[in-house]
Scaffold this motif. Structure first.
Motif, PDB file in Angstrom:
ATOM      1  N   ASP A  17      51.443  38.920  52.632  1.00  0.00           N
ATOM      2  CA  ASP A  17      51.754  40.034  51.734  1.00  0.00           C
ATOM      3  C   ASP A  17      50.623  40.318  50.742  1.00  0.00           C
ATOM      4  O   ASP A  17      50.132  41.449  50.661  1.00  0.00           O
ATOM      5  CB  ASP A  17      53.051  39.746  50.972  1.00  0.00           C
ATOM      6  N   GLU A  18      50.204  39.326  49.977  1.00  0.00           N
ATOM      7  CA  GLU A  18      49.194  39.567  48.946  1.00  0.00           C
ATOM      8  C   GLU A  18      47.822  39.845  49.553  1.00  0.00           C
ATOM      9  O   GLU A  18      47.041  40.626  49.001  1.00  0.00           O
ATOM     10  CB  GLU A  18      49.113  38.379  47.984  1.00  0.00           C
ATOM     11  N   PHE A  19      47.530  39.253  50.698  1.00  0.00           N
ATOM     12  CA  PHE A  19      46.258  39.544  51.366  1.00  0.00           C
ATOM     13  C   PHE A  19      46.217  41.010  51.798  1.00  0.00           C
ATOM     14  O   PHE A  19      45.196  41.691  51.630  1.00  0.00           O
ATOM     15  CB  PHE A  19      46.068  38.628  52.576  1.00  0.00           C
ATOM     16  N   ARG A  20      47.327  41.505  52.325  1.00  0.00           N
ATOM     17  CA  ARG A  20      47.404  42.922  52.704  1.00  0.00           C
ATOM     18  C   ARG A  20      47.241  43.820  51.476  1.00  0.00           C
ATOM     19  O   ARG A  20      46.559  44.845  51.528  1.00  0.00           O
ATOM     20  CB  ARG A  20      48.734  43.222  53.403  1.00  0.00           C
ATOM     21  N   ASN A  21      47.891  43.430  50.371  1.00  0.00           N
ATOM     22  CA  ASN A  21      47.779  44.213  49.142  1.00  0.00           C
ATOM     23  C   ASN A  21      46.333  44.270  48.653  1.00  0.00           C
ATOM     24  O   ASN A  21      45.855  45.322  48.208  1.00  0.00           O
ATOM     25  CB  ASN A  21      48.664  43.614  48.052  1.00  0.00           C
ATOM     26  N   MET A  22      45.650  43.131  48.712  1.00  0.00           N
ATOM     27  CA  MET A  22      44.261  43.092  48.271  1.00  0.00           C
ATOM     28  C   MET A  22      43.374  43.985  49.140  1.00  0.00           C
ATOM     29  O   MET A  22      42.549  44.755  48.626  1.00  0.00           O
ATOM     30  CB  MET A  22      43.734  41.652  48.300  1.00  0.00           C
TER      31      MET A  22
ATOM     32  N   VAL B 121      41.116  47.186  48.066  1.00  0.00           N
ATOM     33  CA  VAL B 121      39.691  47.251  48.369  1.00  0.00           C
ATOM     34  C   VAL B 121      39.368  48.548  49.111  1.00  0.00           C
ATOM     35  O   VAL B 121      38.379  49.231  48.810  1.00  0.00           O
ATOM     36  CB  VAL B 121      39.253  46.026  49.207  1.00  0.00           C
ATOM     37  N   LYS B 122      40.204  48.894  50.063  1.00  0.00           N
ATOM     38  CA  LYS B 122      39.990  50.104  50.852  1.00  0.00           C
ATOM     39  C   LYS B 122      40.043  51.361  49.969  1.00  0.00           C
ATOM     40  O   LYS B 122      39.254  52.306  50.153  1.00  0.00           O
ATOM     41  CB  LYS B 122      41.046  50.199  51.958  1.00  0.00           C
ATOM     42  N   ASN B 123      40.969  51.370  48.995  1.00  0.00           N
ATOM     43  CA  ASN B 123      41.158  52.550  48.159  1.00  0.00           C
ATOM     44  C   ASN B 123      40.239  52.584  46.940  1.00  0.00           C
ATOM     45  O   ASN B 123      40.236  53.585  46.205  1.00  0.00           O
ATOM     46  CB  ASN B 123      42.612  52.630  47.692  1.00  0.00           C
ATOM     47  N   ALA B 124      39.478  51.524  46.715  1.00  0.00           N
ATOM     48  CA  ALA B 124      38.581  51.483  45.557  1.00  0.00           C
ATOM     49  C   ALA B 124      37.478  52.536  45.707  1.00  0.00           C
ATOM     50  O   ALA B 124      36.964  52.754  46.804  1.00  0.00           O
ATOM     51  CB  ALA B 124      37.971  50.093  45.417  1.00  0.00           C
ATOM     52  N   PRO B 125      37.086  53.186  44.602  1.00  0.00           N
ATOM     53  CA  PRO B 125      36.144  54.314  44.692  1.00  0.00           C
ATOM     54  C   PRO B 125      34.678  53.915  44.884  1.00  0.00           C
ATOM     55  O   PRO B 125      33.876  54.733  45.314  1.00  0.00           O
ATOM     56  CB  PRO B 125      36.339  55.021  43.349  1.00  0.00           C
ATOM     57  N   ASP B 126      34.316  52.679  44.542  1.00  0.00           N
ATOM     58  CA  ASP B 126      32.909  52.279  44.653  1.00  0.00           C
ATOM     59  C   ASP B 126      32.815  50.795  44.980  1.00  0.00           C
ATOM     60  O   ASP B 126      33.813  50.063  44.969  1.00  0.00           O
ATOM     61  CB  ASP B 126      32.156  52.594  43.353  1.00  0.00           C
ATOM     62  N   LEU B 127      31.591  50.351  45.284  1.00  0.00           N
ATOM     63  CA  LEU B 127      31.366  48.970  45.702  1.00  0.00           C
ATOM     64  C   LEU B 127      31.729  47.975  44.608  1.00  0.00           C
ATOM     65  O   LEU B 127      32.297  46.909  44.887  1.00  0.00           O
ATOM     66  CB  LEU B 127      29.899  48.794  46.118  1.00  0.00           C
TER      67      LEU B 127
ATOM     68  N   SER C  96      33.983  48.243  42.278  1.00  0.00           N
ATOM     69  CA  SER C  96      35.445  48.135  42.209  1.00  0.00           C
ATOM     70  C   SER C  96      35.992  47.328  43.378  1.00  0.00           C
ATOM     71  O   SER C  96      36.930  46.551  43.227  1.00  0.00           O
ATOM     72  CB  SER C  96      36.080  49.522  42.193  1.00  0.00           C
ATOM     73  N   LYS C  97      35.390  47.519  44.554  1.00  0.00           N
ATOM     74  CA  LYS C  97      35.832  46.767  45.731  1.00  0.00           C
ATOM     75  C   LYS C  97      35.661  45.275  45.502  1.00  0.00           C
ATOM     76  O   LYS C  97      36.576  44.479  45.783  1.00  0.00           O
ATOM     77  CB  LYS C  97      35.051  47.210  46.965  1.00  0.00           C
ATOM     78  N   PHE C  98      34.489  44.879  44.999  1.00  0.00           N
ATOM     79  CA  PHE C  98      34.261  43.465  44.724  1.00  0.00           C
ATOM     80  C   PHE C  98      35.157  42.960  43.593  1.00  0.00           C
ATOM     81  O   PHE C  98      35.581  41.805  43.590  1.00  0.00           O
ATOM     82  CB  PHE C  98      32.788  43.219  44.383  1.00  0.00           C
ATOM     83  N   SER C  99      35.444  43.817  42.635  1.00  0.00           N
ATOM     84  CA  SER C  99      36.312  43.431  41.514  1.00  0.00           C
ATOM     85  C   SER C  99      37.722  43.117  41.996  1.00  0.00           C
ATOM     86  O   SER C  99      38.367  42.186  41.501  1.00  0.00           O
ATOM     87  CB  SER C  99      36.352  44.542  40.461  1.00  0.00           C
ATOM     88  N   TYR C 100      38.209  43.887  42.970  1.00  0.00           N
ATOM     89  CA  TYR C 100      39.546  43.624  43.516  1.00  0.00           C
ATOM     90  C   TYR C 100      39.596  42.286  44.258  1.00  0.00           C
ATOM     91  O   TYR C 100      40.661  41.697  44.410  1.00  0.00           O
ATOM     92  CB  TYR C 100      39.968  44.754  44.454  1.00  0.00           C
ATOM     93  N   ILE C 101      38.450  41.809  44.700  1.00  0.00           N
ATOM     94  CA  ILE C 101      38.404  40.536  45.424  1.00  0.00           C
ATOM     95  C   ILE C 101      38.204  39.356  44.481  1.00  0.00           C
ATOM     96  O   ILE C 101      38.878  38.323  44.612  1.00  0.00           O
ATOM     97  CB  ILE C 101      37.278  40.561  46.480  1.00  0.00           C
ATOM     98  N   PHE C 102      37.301  39.512  43.503  1.00  0.00           N
ATOM     99  CA  PHE C 102      36.877  38.351  42.722  1.00  0.00           C
ATOM    100  C   PHE C 102      37.368  38.316  41.282  1.00  0.00           C
ATOM    101  O   PHE C 102      37.257  37.289  40.621  1.00  0.00           O
ATOM    102  CB  PHE C 102      35.343  38.250  42.738  1.00  0.00           C
ATOM    103  N   LYS C 103      37.906  39.423  40.790  1.00  0.00           N
ATOM    104  CA  LYS C 103      38.492  39.379  39.444  1.00  0.00           C
ATOM    105  C   LYS C 103      39.920  38.835  39.520  1.00  0.00           C
ATOM    106  O   LYS C 103      40.456  38.624  40.595  1.00  0.00           O
ATOM    107  CB  LYS C 103      38.460  40.762  38.803  1.00  0.00           C
ATOM    108  N   ALA C 104      40.510  38.626  38.361  1.00  0.00           N
ATOM    109  CA  ALA C 104      41.848  38.042  38.306  1.00  0.00           C
ATOM    110  C   ALA C 104      42.883  38.989  38.906  1.00  0.00           C
ATOM    111  O   ALA C 104      42.719  40.215  38.866  1.00  0.00           O
ATOM    112  CB  ALA C 104      42.218  37.723  36.854  1.00  0.00           C
TER     113      ALA C 104
END
Length: 322
Positions: free
Chosen positions: A277-282, A286-292, A294-302
């Motif tokens: 579930d949470e992996f799919r959400n992440m 990432v897919k919907n993030a507007p820039d690179l 933000s994409k990395f932030s969705y992966i490595f931020k809290a």
């Protein structure tokens, strides 16, 4: 067959997982007895034994069974690279300090009980940071959130292990292998740490006074599993609470009742839905993030960080309470 497989690993310079006896297997009968005892002596008398609880317990057991199979394969991999690092990259070898490495070798364990105590402290320190970062980095949270998704606390929840987490949890012990701690001692103590962590998963045991200040306990772990904002991201220690005291993450239990689970319930008892579930959400974020960035932030931020909208990170939610 066992001898042939062991020889295969040895011929390729790898440690054979068949040479490692997992102490957890010897405690399985005790785990079963504790789960049954909690059910008949606490949950049923307290009228907590509902259909929802049964479904949640079965989900936890299902996650635990899957983790057992995955852990065997991952343990083979981690022990192999542990031994590779131990044999070729011990830092003290580069400085010619051979006696320092000899000090930590497995041959000492029968004569020096205090060496095992040192390994316990070192391994628990590594576990603390593994556990804390699993709450603070969303990529790691996708593997750990499964454990927190149960809406109650019981011994069965201790079996509710995240499958993704198994893939990365041993990397935190590499620094200790580099220093010269023997891989088997680290691996054994990790398993004993897991065994110890079984019993704090319960509401049936109350506060234990001074013990709660020093060791992980049911009281401390109820706080850790609570989803009340003021109690989120507290009490990460596996065996010892000293790390939480040192790094400001300790919180004693102040309330008699807790709301368990995660901030956004997933409302499913399907084991595979819980795992992914949470992996799919992440990945969706990432897919919907507007820039690179933000994409990395969705992966490595809290967990809870958003490029737009309400910031739901625990640190932000707790600041808003003040």
């Amino acid at each position: 067959m066992k001898e042939r497989l062991s020889q295969f690993f040895n011929n390729h310079g790898l440690f054979s997982p068949l040479d490692f006896t997992d102490p957890v297997t010897y405690f399985v009968p005790g785990f079963i007895l504790l789960i049954l005892g909690e059910t008949f002596l606490y949950q049923i008398p307290q009228k907590l034994f509902t259909k929802k609880l049964v479904k949640d317990e079965l989900s936890s057991i299902g996650l635990g069974l899957g983790a057992v199979f995955l852990d065997f394969g991952m343990k083979a991999i981690s022990l192999s690279y542990f031994f590779w690092i131990y044999n070729h990259f011990r830092i003290t070898d580069f400085f010619g300090i051979k006696n320092f490495n000899d000090f930590f070798t497995l041959k000492w364990h029968l004569n020096h009980w205090w060496l095992w105590l040192l390994v316990l402290i070192v391994q628990d320190f590594g576990f603390y940071w593994h556990h804390r970062l699993s709450h603070k980095i969303r990529l790691f949270w996708t593997g750990h959130v499964n454990h927190h998704s149960a809406k109650h606390l019981s011994f069965a929840v201790a079996l509710r292990q995240g499958w993704f987490e198994i893939a990365y949890r041993d990397i935190w012990y590499i620094p200790f292998i580099l220093v010269g701690f023997h891989p088997i001692m680290i691996a054994m103590m990790h398993q004993f740490n897991l065994i110890f962590q079984f019993w704090p998963h319960t509401n049936a045991i109350g506060k234990l006074g001074w013990f709660d200040k020093i060791f992980n306990s049911p009281s401390n772990h109820r706080v850790h599993h609570s989803r009340q904002i003021e109690e989120l991201d507290k009490n990460y220690g596996g065996i010892l609470m000293i790390w939480d005291h040192l790094f400001g993450t300790y919180q004693s239990e102040n309330s008699k009742t807790h709301d368990y689970g995660i901030l956004h319930d997933i409302n499913t008892y399907n084991v595979f839905n819980i795992v992914f579930d949470e992996f799919r959400n992440m990945m969706r974020d990432v897919k919907n993030a507007p820039d690179l960035k933000s994409k990395f932030s969705y992966i490595f931020k809290a967990p809870g960080w958003k490029h737009i909208g309400k910031d739901e990170r625990v640190s932000t939610l707790q600041k808003n309470l003040k």
